[in-house]
Design an enzyme around this catalytic site. Structure first.
Site, PDB file in Angstrom:
ATOM      1  N   GLU A 160       0.804  -1.234   0.000  1.00 15.02           N
ATOM      2  CA  GLU A 160       0.000   0.000   0.000  1.00 15.02           C
ATOM      3  C   GLU A 160       0.834   1.280   0.000  1.00 15.02           C
ATOM      4  O   GLU A 160       0.843   2.039   0.974  1.00 15.02           O
ATOM      5  CB  GLU A 160      -0.959   0.016   1.194  1.00 15.02           C
ATOM      6  CG  GLU A 160      -2.030  -1.044   1.112  1.00 15.02           C
ATOM      7  CD  GLU A 160      -3.172  -0.795   2.095  1.00 15.02           C
ATOM      8  OE1 GLU A 160      -3.129   0.203   2.842  1.00 15.02           O
ATOM      9  OE2 GLU A 160      -4.116  -1.599   2.110  1.00 15.02           O
ATOM     10  N   GLU A 374      -6.061  -8.015   0.876  1.00 16.52           N
ATOM     11  CA  GLU A 374      -6.722  -7.541   2.100  1.00 16.52           C
ATOM     12  C   GLU A 374      -8.141  -7.133   1.764  1.00 16.52           C
ATOM     13  O   GLU A 374      -8.385  -6.476   0.746  1.00 16.52           O
ATOM     14  CB  GLU A 374      -6.037  -6.295   2.701  1.00 16.52           C
ATOM     15  CG  GLU A 374      -4.778  -6.556   3.469  1.00 16.52           C
ATOM     16  CD  GLU A 374      -4.181  -5.279   4.077  1.00 16.52           C
ATOM     17  OE1 GLU A 374      -4.939  -4.396   4.538  1.00 16.52           O
ATOM     18  OE2 GLU A 374      -2.939  -5.184   4.097  1.00 16.52           O
TER      19      GLU A 374
HETATM   20  C1  BGP Z   1      -4.417  -1.437   5.326  1.00 14.22           C
HETATM   21  C2  BGP Z   1      -3.110  -1.879   5.889  1.00 14.22           C
HETATM   22  C3  BGP Z   1      -3.182  -2.726   7.096  1.00 14.22           C
HETATM   23  C4  BGP Z   1      -4.382  -2.525   7.993  1.00 14.22           C
HETATM   24  C5  BGP Z   1      -5.661  -2.248   7.237  1.00 14.22           C
HETATM   25  C6  BGP Z   1      -6.800  -1.736   8.066  1.00 14.22           C
HETATM   26  O1  BGP Z   1      -4.276  -0.135   4.890  1.00 14.22           O
HETATM   27  O2  BGP Z   1      -2.340  -2.537   4.928  1.00 14.22           O
HETATM   28  O3  BGP Z   1      -1.952  -2.635   7.746  1.00 14.22           O
HETATM   29  O4  BGP Z   1      -4.140  -1.795   9.098  1.00 14.22           O
HETATM   30  O5  BGP Z   1      -5.494  -1.349   6.174  1.00 14.22           O
HETATM   31  O6  BGP Z   1      -6.601  -0.391   8.339  1.00 14.22           O
HETATM   32  P1  BGP Z   1      -6.831   0.216   9.762  1.00 14.22           P
HETATM   33  O7  BGP Z   1      -5.989  -0.588  10.682  1.00 14.22           O
HETATM   34  O8  BGP Z   1      -6.403   1.633   9.671  1.00 14.22           O
HETATM   35  O9  BGP Z   1      -8.280   0.075  10.020  1.00 14.22           O
END
Ligand code: BGP
Length: 466
Positions: A160, A374
């Site tokens: 990301e 993800e």
């Molecule tokens: C993505 C990342 C993760 C994770 C997820 C959820 O951007 O790759 O590391 O954290 O999002 O985001 P958040 O934890 O801010 O809800």
């Protein structure tokens, strides 16, 4: 509900080193850009997170028992090179060999990222991705890992790029907390693309028996209404957060149309982008060499035209309705009637996943095979008692709707071969701490005990259809 998974589908759970491992000072690990920052902020500690550093055998076993055949993990750069460069730290190297071995023995294939938001503190202090020397350090670290961890067959360079750059330099919720520093935000994207491309070119030249790609989170941007001004706003913001990176990755070139949009944003914000001689040749060489593409998807955004001053509020607490985002000369994020949101104001819009998959297949064929690396729901899961399965029905609904979108795109010819839920177990969230849970398995962060959620049981039922 989705009834069955395709044969040989990659069905995984995702993690990231800093969000699960804890043990931030163990066995010679160096500091990341987060350690001192979180301490000074005083909201929450990255220790012990989910204590994956010690409990990975239990988590990998759970993954296997609940039908997962893959896991996303990342290597913490500072466990291997505590300062980001120099002599490798053998204790860190040994840890990852043990982790990968455990995964492989359990039939849970590791998909490994080299950088997941956890820049070494020493390099962060020297400018992080804005310092072009950082690219050399990253490539040296990547080379070490490629040669050392031969058991890894599935690599991702960086996770990301846009979230890192946007959170660091636009939204200001990651260190160094700049707000609307447009020059840094676009430059970091370009430099990270270069680092990725150089790592891919190197990996391919080593002829190792494995695959490599990178991970982009994509957020489809829709005009809130179809006026020319709103449509243009959507095109601008899309160029800034999606298209610039997709072009750089899979075309090895920023198309004229993309650059017109980017230049308009830069001009309106007195910003600039430095592309040096030779950069584009590096991107070009890598563009056809990625073996696959990791696509993260959480939400879409609805935009209206906006020329006022930039400003934003980040919802890092789960108080619904507390966020806002307005980008001068680009657009303003607005709610869309009928689209539900999470407590952290993320739009729940599965159609966005379908749309973006179709777009990638059409516009970026060099993406080849796609994995959803993800997708998941941040939710305030409620623990009732040790003998009661945690009821996270809204998470099942969320995943189910997104899986349906994925399968529809697949049916129409998009080459999607897997899905990793974010996240395997509950973990530490960078700017939100511990009440934003995503896991299939509930973690009691005081005792570190794991508890099964309904979503894990449902995952297992689907796994059994393969
Ligand atoms: C993505 C990342 C993760 C994770 C997820 C959820 O951007 O790759 O590391 O954290 O999002 O985001 P958040 O934890 O801010 O809800």
């Amino acid at each position: 509900r989705v009834k069955a998974l395709p044969k040989n589908f990659v069905w995984g759970g995702a993690t990231a080193a800093y969000q699960v491992e804890g043990a931030t000072k163990a066995d010679g690990k160096g500091k990341t850009m987060w350690d001192d920052y979180l301490k000074a902020q005083g909201r929450f500690s990255p220790d012990p997170a989910s204590d994956f550093y010690h409990r990975y055998p239990e988590d990998v076993k759970l993954a296997h028992e609940y039908g997962l055949n893959a896991i996303r993990v990342s290597i913490a750069w500072t466990r291997i090179f505590p300062k980001g460069y120099g002599e490798p730290n053998q204790a860190g190297v040994a840890y990852y060999h043990k982790l990968f071995k455990t995964c492989i023995e359990n039939g849970v294939t590791p998909y490994v990222s080299l950088h997941h938001f956890d820049s070494p503190k020493t390099l962060f202090d020297q400018g992080d991705w804005l310092n072009r020397k950082n690219i050399d350090y990253f490539v040296a670290y990547a080379e070490f890992c490629f040669k050392e961890f031969k058991e890894v067959k599935n690599w991702f360079t960086i996770n990301e790029l846009i979230s890192l750059s946007l959170s660091q330099y636009i939204a200001g919720n990651f260190p160094p907390n700049h707000h609307f520093d447009v020059t840094s935000a676009i430059q970091a994207q370009h430099n990270e693309l270069l680092a990725h491309a150089r790592a891919v070119n190197l990996y391919k030249s080593l002829h190792l028996n494995g695959r490599i790609g990178l991970i982009h989170v994509l957020q489809p941007i829709y005009p809130i209404t179809q006026t020319p001004a709103n449509k243009h706003a959507a095109a601008l913001y899309d160029a800034f957060i999606n298209r610039f990176l997709l072009d750089g990755t899979f075309l090895g070139d920023y198309s004229d149309e993309t650059m017109d949009l980017i230049n308009e944003i830069l001009q309106k914000n007195n910003a600039k982008l430095d592309i040096q001689a030779g950069d584009m040749a590096i991107l070009k060489q890598a563009a056809t060499q990625n073996d696959y593409f990791g696509l993260n998807y959480y939400q879409s955004q609805f935009i209206q035209a906006y020329d006022g001053p930039s400003g934003n509020q980040f919802n890092g607490t789960g108080d619904k309705g507390s966020s806002s985002f307005s980008f001068h000369g680009v657009g303003q994020v607005v709610p869309k009637a009928g689209v539900p949101t999470t407590d952290w104001d993320w739009n729940i819009y599965p159609k966005g996943l379908y749309d973006i998959l179709k777009r990638i297949a059409k516009e970026y064929p060099n993406s080849k095979t796609i994995y959803i690396t993800e997708n998941g729901l941040g939710y305030k899961d409620q623990f009732v008692s040790a003998d009661q399965v945690i009821d996270d029905e809204p998470r099942i609904d969320y995943i189910d709707q997104h899986l349906a979108a994925l399968l529809q795109a697949r049916k129409e010819g998009v080459n999607v071969q897997g899905y990793f839920v974010w996240s395997l177990q509950d973990q530490f969230s960078w700017a939100n701490g511990y009440n934003k849970r995503y896991g299939l398995f509930y973690v009691d962060f005081d005792t570190q005990k794991r508890y099964v959620k309904k979503s894990a049981q449902w995952f297992k039922e689907l796994a059994d259809t393969m």
